[in-house]
Design an enzyme around this catalytic site. Sequence first.
Site, PDB file in Angstrom:
ATOM      1  N   GLU A 143       0.776  -1.199   0.097  1.00  0.00           N
ATOM      2  CA  GLU A 143      -0.077  -0.083   0.091  1.00  0.00           C
ATOM      3  C   GLU A 143       0.926   1.078  -0.065  1.00  0.00           C
ATOM      4  O   GLU A 143       0.769   2.378  -0.796  1.00  0.00           O
ATOM      5  CB  GLU A 143      -0.863  -0.009   1.150  1.00  0.00           C
ATOM      6  CG  GLU A 143      -1.798   0.955   1.426  1.00  0.00           C
ATOM      7  CD  GLU A 143      -2.811   1.157   0.173  1.00  0.00           C
ATOM      8  OE1 GLU A 143      -2.817   2.015  -0.800  1.00  0.00           O
ATOM      9  OE2 GLU A 143      -3.982   0.405   0.101  1.00  0.00           O
ATOM     10  N   ASP A 151      10.327   7.248 -11.357  1.00  0.00           N
ATOM     11  CA  ASP A 151       9.161   6.934 -10.244  1.00  0.00           C
ATOM     12  C   ASP A 151       7.804   6.877 -10.428  1.00  0.00           C
ATOM     13  O   ASP A 151       7.181   5.728  -9.835  1.00  0.00           O
ATOM     14  CB  ASP A 151       9.690   7.982  -9.100  1.00  0.00           C
ATOM     15  CG  ASP A 151       8.897   7.688  -7.803  1.00  0.00           C
ATOM     16  OD1 ASP A 151       8.950   6.750  -7.263  1.00  0.00           O
ATOM     17  OD2 ASP A 151       7.779   8.475  -7.650  1.00  0.00           O
ATOM     18  N   LYS A 203       5.407   3.345 -10.476  1.00  0.00           N
ATOM     19  CA  LYS A 203       3.930   3.396  -9.726  1.00  0.00           C
ATOM     20  C   LYS A 203       2.808   3.016 -10.626  1.00  0.00           C
ATOM     21  O   LYS A 203       1.842   2.299 -10.196  1.00  0.00           O
ATOM     22  CB  LYS A 203       3.809   4.761  -9.026  1.00  0.00           C
ATOM     23  CG  LYS A 203       4.681   5.015  -7.814  1.00  0.00           C
ATOM     24  CD  LYS A 203       4.753   6.353  -7.180  1.00  0.00           C
ATOM     25  CE  LYS A 203       5.620   6.597  -6.158  1.00  0.00           C
ATOM     26  NZ  LYS A 203       5.585   8.037  -5.890  1.00  0.00           N
ATOM     27  N   GLY A 207       6.371  11.777   2.574  1.00  0.00           N
ATOM     28  CA  GLY A 207       6.541  12.236   3.785  1.00  0.00           C
ATOM     29  C   GLY A 207       6.449  11.078   4.668  1.00  0.00           C
ATOM     30  O   GLY A 207       5.748  10.119   4.755  1.00  0.00           O
TER      31      GLY A 207
END
Lengths: 427, 427
Positions: B127, B199, B203, B300
């Site tokens: 996830e 990146d 994904k 983050g």
Amino acid sequence: MKQIRIGLVGVGTVGSGLLQLLEKNREIIKERNNLDVQLVAIATRTPERAKAYTSLPVSNDVISITTRPDVDIVVELIGGTTTAFDVVHSALRHGKTVITANKALLSEKGDELFSQAWKTGVELGFEAAVAGSIPIIRTLRDGLSSCEFEVLCGILNGTTNFILTKMEEENWDYSAALKKAQDLGFAETDPTFDVEGIDAGHKISLLSSLAFREKVPFGDLQVEGISKLKSIDILSSKSLGYRIKLLGISKKTSGGILTKVHPTLVPLNHPLANVMNEFNAVYYKTVESGAGMVTGKGAGALPTASAVLADLIFYASKFGVKDSIIENNIFPKSEKAEEKENAARYYLRFSTLDKPGVLAEIAKVLGKNNISIASVQQKEADKEPVHVIVLTHSATEGDFKKSIEEIDEMSSIIKEKTVAIRLLENL
Amino acid sequence: MKQIRIGLVGVGTVGSGLLQLLEKNREIIKERNNLDVQLVAIATRTPERAKAYTSLPVSNDVISITTRPDVDIVVELIGGTTTAFDVVHSALRHGKTVITANKALLSEKGDELFSQAWKTGVELGFEAAVAGSIPIIRTLRDGLSSCEFEVLCGILNGTTNFILTKMEEENWDYSAALKKAQDLGFAETDPTFDVEGIDAGHKISLLSSLAFREKVPFGDLQVEGISKLKSIDILSSKSLGYRIKLLGISKKTSGGILTKVHPTLVPLNHPLANVMNEFNAVYYKTVESGAGMVTGKGAGALPTASAVLADLIFYASKFGVKDSIIENNIFPKSEKAEEKENAARYYLRFSTLDKPGVLAEIAKVLGKNNISIASVQQKEADKEPVHVIVLTHSATEGDFKKSIEEIDEMSSIIKEKTVAIRLLENL
């Protein structure tokens, strides 16, 4: 391959959508989920109408489905809170997992139903009950299970969002927009549930309990609808940089969970402001992950049926699995949030007579009640009432109510009742 | 209460966030999920640094964690595709469920890892690998499990979205915005992975396989980054009614699944256009439920750690449950989409000499290659190059490439290489 036998109760809009999806996606579900979902029984109060959608026999004995030994999961799609309650309760009592799209039922009688499910050791899935195709229930349960919620708020009623969109885009008044929504099948002939915020209230009370793990019963909610809004409110808000949305709001306070439904001035650059037409959205803030939003179609036959089917796949996959964790929907009742936490900035539209000194009188009453004015707009009008639009700084519910009551009684200056809309708090 | 023993490998940004969340939320998880999540072992290649975050002993032997009999679930947060591969592979081989945030690893070596997980009968949760706090993996797996996807596209890289936002809002050029992102810790010292779309490519290839149940390996993706964009592209796009976003796009074609990453002109009123700064979003369309979008913080420490923890809760709840359905991440390879399906409208910025006849020459080449012009903008300039901005109607990739190559060779009129950005297709 696991075989799951479904009993369907109710073949209205969503039910017929589900029949369509089961037909179309049965092979895909076999392949992807290793599940053979078999529809074995259908009942509805109007079997004749249902026959257009299925070649299976359709019974009018809705309760009998719930006791059949050859049914594993019962899908309740008849709506309402009377027969639907009997169906769901009986099914749960007889050890059937139940899937429903019925927010009114769960919001009003959920306590009893969730307790029964827990007692029998079965599950009660309700993804389709809130926000149609948006998978918000699983998102709250699983996707955001690690998060501590600060606030959850959403556009949860497609009918009112459609009406508000049309009032803005077509410059229609409320009744013209409502009529259009009725013509398109978005609104019922009696639109009270939607336009008075009751439907949104049912939904926010369900979502709130999943997010905060505390229950705020529907009866404790402060609920306000959109039927008092006029074109001028939509336009004035926009010129001030806001768009009016009917929001269900639930937030953590230092007391308990504050949950409410009301039209809200949302800043135009806020993600919720740009959710238009019959779309729904849920916006949240959590301590861990900050802000997020999910949006999608909130109603309609196939979007809602797709949520029912997603629930079916989820619970069917767990069906018969030993030691499987059963989801418990029983939450302790939240303390009541303190009055002072229910403060907001207000948009106030005063409909006044056209005479000198009106603004001074209004300002005096507001000032006396600790309500400070942030801005005033008054447009030249060639007939009464003259609309004076005031944005206030933050005021408590009590101070606000006292002021408006007092002002609305001043028949020497006020022509129509004051309309008040809260501004979205700092989200 | 079920006790689950965790081995953590890697204590960088996300790892330290996870330690913080485990500490803060352990009691809540006990209460809500009836799970006692116990951290029993930690390893990292730089144990000294990790000691600031934990009082447990920290080993530097990252592999040893994966074989310990007292560890039920291994969390891999070291990143990269070498040591991380060894850790994850060893853990899976030793019957541990693994949770990772490592998109590069799964995108490049997922085949081998998912096969190993399937072989051993354990799970590999990821996830946190895509879109940080947004629960998009569970949304695709469970929430939208009943839906047939038509398209999935998203803003999947927070660094580039931050750079594009700053270029627009602060009117900075690319390098100034990149520097700001680096100063704030949003971008690495070597930003190639982010700014060149790699990146985002990792994904979208992961998400695409879950949505379409067919695999498009990362190597087959067409990937373009944002490093060629200039301020003038951001501004010109905006004046044309668009905002440039770096999108990962995956869509069903009559051939196979077409998956790609490129800067895209998104209409300003499209939900994706309003996802700013370091936020991520995934927009989708399905046959059953139409359009939907999820958005939230894409990176983050705590947002990503919250996704790791949500995975932990999910897989820990299933841990040891008999007959539990194991998620299978092995998908057949998609056929290659046909070239003609990869058509798009283009924004073209020609950087030309300041002389007569330039536009005519450009138009001639475009016309010869079946590319029809929708609009042209040329602003008066006081120095070369002169920028000619052309919006085209739909053109195939082949026709487009041929034209640009030909035009870029016309040194009599062209001063710098042409910049081309695709428009968002009709989504």
